[in-house]
Every structure is written in C-alpha cells, then in structure tokens.
Write a protein that holds these residues in place. Sequence first.
Motif, short mmCIF file in Angstrom:
data_model
loop_
_atom_site.label_atom_id
_atom_site.label_comp_id
_atom_site.label_asym_id
_atom_site.label_seq_id
_atom_site.Cartn_x
_atom_site.Cartn_y
_atom_site.Cartn_z
N ASN A 18 -24.05 24.96 -41.15
CA ASN A 18 -24.63 23.98 -40.24
C ASN A 18 -24.45 24.43 -38.80
N GLU A 19 -25.49 24.31 -38.01
CA GLU A 19 -25.42 24.75 -36.62
C GLU A 19 -25.13 23.60 -35.67
N SER A 20 -24.28 22.72 -36.11
CA SER A 20 -23.72 21.66 -35.26
C SER A 20 -22.33 21.37 -35.80
N GLY A 21 -21.56 20.63 -35.02
CA GLY A 21 -20.18 20.38 -35.41
C GLY A 21 -20.04 19.31 -36.47
N LEU A 22 -19.31 19.64 -37.52
CA LEU A 22 -18.98 18.68 -38.57
C LEU A 22 -17.47 18.57 -38.67
N ILE A 23 -16.98 17.35 -38.61
CA ILE A 23 -15.54 17.11 -38.68
C ILE A 23 -15.26 16.17 -39.84
N VAL A 24 -14.30 16.53 -40.67
CA VAL A 24 -13.87 15.67 -41.76
C VAL A 24 -12.56 15.02 -41.33
N GLN A 27 -8.83 8.29 -43.45
CA GLN A 27 -8.91 6.87 -43.09
C GLN A 27 -8.09 6.51 -41.86
N PHE A 28 -7.19 7.41 -41.47
CA PHE A 28 -6.37 7.19 -40.28
C PHE A 28 -6.92 7.93 -39.05
N HIS A 29 -8.12 8.50 -39.21
CA HIS A 29 -8.83 9.23 -38.16
C HIS A 29 -8.16 10.56 -37.83
N CYS A 30 -7.42 11.12 -38.77
CA CYS A 30 -6.78 12.43 -38.58
C CYS A 30 -7.70 13.52 -39.11
N VAL A 31 -7.75 14.63 -38.40
CA VAL A 31 -8.62 15.74 -38.76
C VAL A 31 -8.10 16.42 -40.02
N TRP A 37 -18.73 26.20 -36.87
CA TRP A 37 -19.38 25.98 -35.59
C TRP A 37 -18.38 25.45 -34.57
N LEU A 38 -17.54 24.49 -34.98
CA LEU A 38 -16.55 23.93 -34.06
C LEU A 38 -15.47 24.95 -33.72
N ASP A 39 -15.12 25.81 -34.63
CA ASP A 39 -14.17 26.89 -34.31
C ASP A 39 -14.71 27.72 -33.15
N LYS A 40 -16.00 27.97 -33.20
CA LYS A 40 -16.63 28.82 -32.19
C LYS A 40 -16.88 28.09 -30.87
N HIS A 41 -17.21 26.81 -30.92
CA HIS A 41 -17.68 26.10 -29.73
C HIS A 41 -16.69 25.10 -29.13
N SER A 42 -15.52 25.00 -29.70
CA SER A 42 -14.52 24.10 -29.11
C SER A 42 -13.37 24.94 -28.55
N PHE A 44 -10.38 24.52 -29.41
CA PHE A 44 -9.26 24.31 -30.34
C PHE A 44 -9.43 25.15 -31.60
N ASP A 45 -8.30 25.52 -32.17
CA ASP A 45 -8.27 26.14 -33.48
C ASP A 45 -7.95 25.06 -34.49
N LEU A 46 -8.61 25.09 -35.64
CA LEU A 46 -8.38 24.08 -36.66
C LEU A 46 -6.90 23.97 -37.01
N GLN A 47 -6.20 25.08 -37.11
CA GLN A 47 -4.77 25.06 -37.47
C GLN A 47 -3.95 24.26 -36.46
N ASP A 48 -4.36 24.25 -35.20
CA ASP A 48 -3.61 23.56 -34.16
C ASP A 48 -3.85 22.05 -34.14
N ILE A 49 -5.00 21.62 -34.65
CA ILE A 49 -5.34 20.20 -34.55
C ILE A 49 -5.36 19.48 -35.90
N GLN A 50 -5.27 20.23 -36.96
CA GLN A 50 -5.29 19.61 -38.29
C GLN A 50 -4.15 18.60 -38.43
N GLY A 51 -4.50 17.40 -38.88
CA GLY A 51 -3.52 16.34 -39.04
C GLY A 51 -3.36 15.45 -37.82
N LYS A 52 -3.97 15.84 -36.70
CA LYS A 52 -3.89 15.02 -35.48
C LYS A 52 -5.07 14.06 -35.44
N LYS A 53 -4.88 12.94 -34.75
CA LYS A 53 -5.95 11.95 -34.61
C LYS A 53 -7.08 12.54 -33.77
#
Length: 71
Positions: A18-24, A27-31, A37-42, A44-53
């Motif tokens: 997908n050529e847009s950002g998808l975030i999963v 229920q607590f709004h944690c990543v 796409w988000l790895d490239k365009h944000s 942040f690295d997923l490893q750094d934000i995983q589990g954060k709101k």
Amino acid sequence: MPTSYPSQLIYRHVFSENESGLIVIDQFHCVLNWNPWLDKHSAFDLQDIQGKKITDIFPVIEKSSIERGIV
C-alpha cells in the motif's frame, strides 16, 4: 495460520504494498504494527514506537478520530 492461506497472502500484500500509511492499533490505542510506507515516510522506527499509544507518537490525532476508525 500458515501463510499459504489466500486471505493471509492478500493481507500481507495489501499491507506491505500500500502506498499510504497503515497503522494497526489495539483497543488501548497502542501501536502493534505499521506498514513499510510509514517506515519510509515517518521519523520513527516501528521498533521504537511499538506498544506506545498512537496519540503519544502523533499528538495531532484526536482520540475521537481513532474511535471512529478515521485517522
């Protein structure tokens, strides 16, 4: 679930290509995950934000938007 199931293959393709950002989020709004796409365009690295709101990472996102599923 084995990756050979068609639905799993479709999910992986849509999520990774997908050529847009998808975030999963949970229920607590944690990543839980986001697509390449988000790895490239944000900034942040997923490893750094995983589990954060998500609202701690992107404060401009309003809680009401998340609850409606529109982000």
